[in-house]
Structures are given as structure tokens and as C-alpha cells.
Design a protein around this motif. Structure first.
Motif, PDB file in Angstrom:
ATOM      1  N   ASP A 191       0.798  -1.274   0.074  1.00  0.00           N
ATOM      2  CA  ASP A 191       0.115  -0.056   0.095  1.00  0.00           C
ATOM      3  C   ASP A 191       0.688   1.172   0.046  1.00  0.00           C
ATOM      4  N   PHE A 192       2.376   1.244   0.283  1.00  0.00           N
ATOM      5  CA  PHE A 192       2.892   2.360   0.068  1.00  0.00           C
ATOM      6  C   PHE A 192       2.746   3.394  -1.147  1.00  0.00           C
ATOM      7  N   THR A 193       2.856   2.888  -2.298  1.00  0.00           N
ATOM      8  CA  THR A 193       2.727   3.597  -3.285  1.00  0.00           C
ATOM      9  C   THR A 193       1.418   4.234  -3.539  1.00  0.00           C
ATOM     10  N   PRO A 194       0.316   3.793  -3.330  1.00  0.00           N
ATOM     11  CA  PRO A 194      -0.995   4.279  -3.465  1.00  0.00           C
ATOM     12  C   PRO A 194      -1.208   5.493  -2.235  1.00  0.00           C
ATOM     13  N   PHE A 195      -0.661   5.033  -0.991  1.00  0.00           N
ATOM     14  CA  PHE A 195      -0.836   5.796   0.257  1.00  0.00           C
ATOM     15  C   PHE A 195      -0.096   7.125   0.054  1.00  0.00           C
ATOM     16  N   LYS A 196       1.222   6.828  -0.558  1.00  0.00           N
ATOM     17  CA  LYS A 196       2.034   8.143  -0.895  1.00  0.00           C
ATOM     18  C   LYS A 196       1.602   8.907  -1.821  1.00  0.00           C
ATOM     19  N   GLU A 197       0.816   8.521  -2.967  1.00  0.00           N
ATOM     20  CA  GLU A 197       0.131   9.347  -3.934  1.00  0.00           C
ATOM     21  C   GLU A 197      -0.905  10.032  -3.526  1.00  0.00           C
ATOM     22  N   ILE A 198      -1.850   9.425  -2.723  1.00  0.00           N
ATOM     23  CA  ILE A 198      -2.825  10.050  -2.085  1.00  0.00           C
ATOM     24  C   ILE A 198      -2.550  11.143  -1.311  1.00  0.00           C
ATOM     25  N   LEU A 199      -1.556  10.823  -0.329  1.00  0.00           N
ATOM     26  CA  LEU A 199      -1.197  11.963   0.628  1.00  0.00           C
ATOM     27  C   LEU A 199      -0.650  12.992   0.062  1.00  0.00           C
ATOM     28  N   ASN A 200       0.094  12.862  -1.026  1.00  0.00           N
ATOM     29  CA  ASN A 200       0.930  14.033  -1.654  1.00  0.00           C
ATOM     30  C   ASN A 200      -0.242  14.790  -2.513  1.00  0.00           C
ATOM     31  N   GLU A 201      -1.316  14.015  -3.117  1.00  0.00           N
ATOM     32  CA  GLU A 201      -2.534  14.681  -3.871  1.00  0.00           C
ATOM     33  C   GLU A 201      -3.177  15.547  -2.936  1.00  0.00           C
ATOM     34  N   ILE A 220      -2.647  23.083  -0.462  1.00  0.00           N
ATOM     35  CA  ILE A 220      -1.616  24.246  -0.540  1.00  0.00           C
ATOM     36  C   ILE A 220      -2.301  24.871  -1.797  1.00  0.00           C
ATOM     37  N   LYS A 221      -2.686  24.125  -2.836  1.00  0.00           N
ATOM     38  CA  LYS A 221      -3.289  24.960  -3.877  1.00  0.00           C
ATOM     39  C   LYS A 221      -4.564  25.847  -3.694  1.00  0.00           C
ATOM     40  N   GLU A 222      -5.366  25.293  -2.761  1.00  0.00           N
ATOM     41  CA  GLU A 222      -6.660  25.906  -2.411  1.00  0.00           C
ATOM     42  C   GLU A 222      -6.118  27.368  -1.438  1.00  0.00           C
ATOM     43  N   LYS A 223      -5.537  27.008  -0.595  1.00  0.00           N
ATOM     44  CA  LYS A 223      -5.090  27.963   0.607  1.00  0.00           C
ATOM     45  C   LYS A 223      -4.061  28.843   0.331  1.00  0.00           C
ATOM     46  N   GLY A 224      -3.051  28.427  -0.397  1.00  0.00           N
ATOM     47  CA  GLY A 224      -1.694  29.131  -0.603  1.00  0.00           C
ATOM     48  C   GLY A 224      -0.513  28.407   0.356  1.00  0.00           C
ATOM     49  N   GLU A 225       0.589  28.804  -0.060  1.00  0.00           N
ATOM     50  CA  GLU A 225       1.683  28.500   0.386  1.00  0.00           C
ATOM     51  C   GLU A 225       1.986  28.735   2.066  1.00  0.00           C
ATOM     52  N   GLU A 226       1.053  29.971   2.317  1.00  0.00           N
ATOM     53  CA  GLU A 226       1.122  30.459   3.731  1.00  0.00           C
ATOM     54  C   GLU A 226       0.530  29.584   4.911  1.00  0.00           C
ATOM     55  N   VAL A 227      -0.297  28.509   4.326  1.00  0.00           N
ATOM     56  CA  VAL A 227      -0.666  27.507   5.239  1.00  0.00           C
ATOM     57  C   VAL A 227       0.097  26.647   5.846  1.00  0.00           C
ATOM     58  N   ILE A 228       1.365  26.652   5.196  1.00  0.00           N
ATOM     59  CA  ILE A 228       2.489  25.564   5.778  1.00  0.00           C
ATOM     60  C   ILE A 228       3.408  26.503   6.809  1.00  0.00           C
ATOM     61  N   SER A 229       3.024  26.088   7.740  1.00  0.00           N
ATOM     62  CA  SER A 229       3.822  26.657   9.061  1.00  0.00           C
ATOM     63  C   SER A 229       4.611  25.647  10.099  1.00  0.00           C
ATOM     64  N   ASP A 230       5.762  26.126  10.678  1.00  0.00           N
ATOM     65  CA  ASP A 230       6.579  25.312  11.350  1.00  0.00           C
ATOM     66  C   ASP A 230       5.986  25.468  12.794  1.00  0.00           C
ATOM     67  N   ARG A 231       5.031  26.357  13.142  1.00  0.00           N
ATOM     68  CA  ARG A 231       4.457  26.589  14.279  1.00  0.00           C
ATOM     69  C   ARG A 231       3.208  26.369  14.684  1.00  0.00           C
ATOM     70  N   HIS A 232       2.793  25.692  15.799  1.00  0.00           N
ATOM     71  CA  HIS A 232       1.442  25.327  15.833  1.00  0.00           C
ATOM     72  C   HIS A 232       0.778  26.295  17.051  1.00  0.00           C
ATOM     73  N   GLN A 233      -0.321  25.889  17.303  1.00  0.00           N
ATOM     74  CA  GLN A 233      -1.411  26.727  18.079  1.00  0.00           C
ATOM     75  C   GLN A 233      -0.728  26.957  19.459  1.00  0.00           C
ATOM     76  N   LYS A 234      -0.070  25.935  19.926  1.00  0.00           N
ATOM     77  CA  LYS A 234       0.425  25.731  21.231  1.00  0.00           C
ATOM     78  C   LYS A 234       1.800  26.681  21.254  1.00  0.00           C
ATOM     79  N   ASP A 235       2.425  26.954  20.128  1.00  0.00           N
ATOM     80  CA  ASP A 235       3.556  28.034  20.219  1.00  0.00           C
ATOM     81  C   ASP A 235       2.823  29.231  20.229  1.00  0.00           C
ATOM     82  N   PHE A 236       1.745  29.611  19.437  1.00  0.00           N
ATOM     83  CA  PHE A 236       1.265  30.951  19.591  1.00  0.00           C
ATOM     84  C   PHE A 236       0.578  31.244  20.875  1.00  0.00           C
ATOM     85  N   LYS A 237       0.128  30.352  21.646  1.00  0.00           N
ATOM     86  CA  LYS A 237      -0.143  30.599  22.912  1.00  0.00           C
ATOM     87  C   LYS A 237       0.831  30.995  23.916  1.00  0.00           C
TER      88      LYS A 237
END
Length: 124
Positions: A66-76, A82-99
Motif C-alpha cells: 500500500d506504500f505507493t498508493p498511500f504516498k500518491e494520495i497523501l501528496n495529492e 496548498i493550491k486552495e489555501k496558498g503556501e502560507e498554510v505551511i507553518s512550522d509553528r502550532h497553536q500551542k506555540d502561538f499561545k
């Protein structure tokens, strides 16, 4: 094979990803036949009313066929977000960090405004 037997299989390689309140455990394990499979466990920390902690865990078993189909769907799926929300959705910070940052700033502001050295001649 029972879950207990699966858990007793030999661990070959492991990585841990701490992501805010969630922790992900990635484990490569071997079967009795000497084959490998991957387990991914999500663990999320919760607090009881009395202040004690408990964890909710979810585990998936991912086998090599199941590795190949899992990887393909995860990437998709990630590409779609990222396409719908833009690159800015990628963050190294989490809500906990902001608090933590908000609490630190509030403490620093309080310390600055309440300092006895912040006295002007107009206050005297």
C-alpha cells in the motif's frame, strides 16, 4: 494475528514527530516472516478536570503493497490544500506555540508597566 502479537513484533526503525499537542510515532517493524510494515500512531494529550493527563491514540498499519498508493494520495491531498489555501498554510509553528508567545508578551508587558523604575517626575 491479534493486536498484541502485532505490537510484539520487532521494531527496526523509529522516528518521533512532536507537533504541538499531537505526537506522531513512525515505526518500521518486522513480521514473523521477516517482512516489514509501517505503523503510524497519533497521540494527543488531554487534561482531566483534576489536572491529570490522559492520551488518545490512533494507529494505522501500512503494509508495503500500500506504500505507493498511500504516498500518491497523501501528496495529492497536501497539494490540494496548498493550491486552495496558498503556501502560507505551511507553518512550522502550532497553536500551542502561538499561545506561549501571547503569554510571554503579556507577562513582559505587565512587568514593564508595573515596574517601580517607571516613575516620572510628573508622578511625584
Amino acid at each position: 494475528m491479534s493486536e498484541k502479537e502485532l505490537m510484539d513484533q520487532e521494531e527496526i526503525y523509529s522516528k518521533v514527530l512532536r507537533a504541538g499537542r499531537r505526537t506522531y510515532f513512525f515505526d518500521v517493524r518486522s513480521t514473523k516472516a521477516g517482512d516489514y510494515y509501517l505503523t503510524v500512531t497519533e497521540s494527543k494529550k488531554f487534561t482531566h478536570d483534576d489536572g491529570s493527563f490522559h492520551y488518545k491514540k490512533h494507529k494505522i498499519y501500512l503494509y508495503k503493497e500500500d506504500f505507493t498508493p498511500f504516498k500518491e494520495i497523501l501528496n495529492e491531498m497536501m497539494d490540494y490544500i496548498i493550491k486552495e489555501k496558498g503556501e502560507e498554510v505551511i507553518s512550522d509553528r502550532h497553536q500551542k506555540d502561538f499561545k506561549k508567545e501571547e503569554r510571554t508578551n503579556a507577562v513582559q508587558e505587565t512587568a514593564t508597566t508595573n515596574s517601580f523604575t517607571n516613575v516620572s517626575f510628573d508622578d511625584i
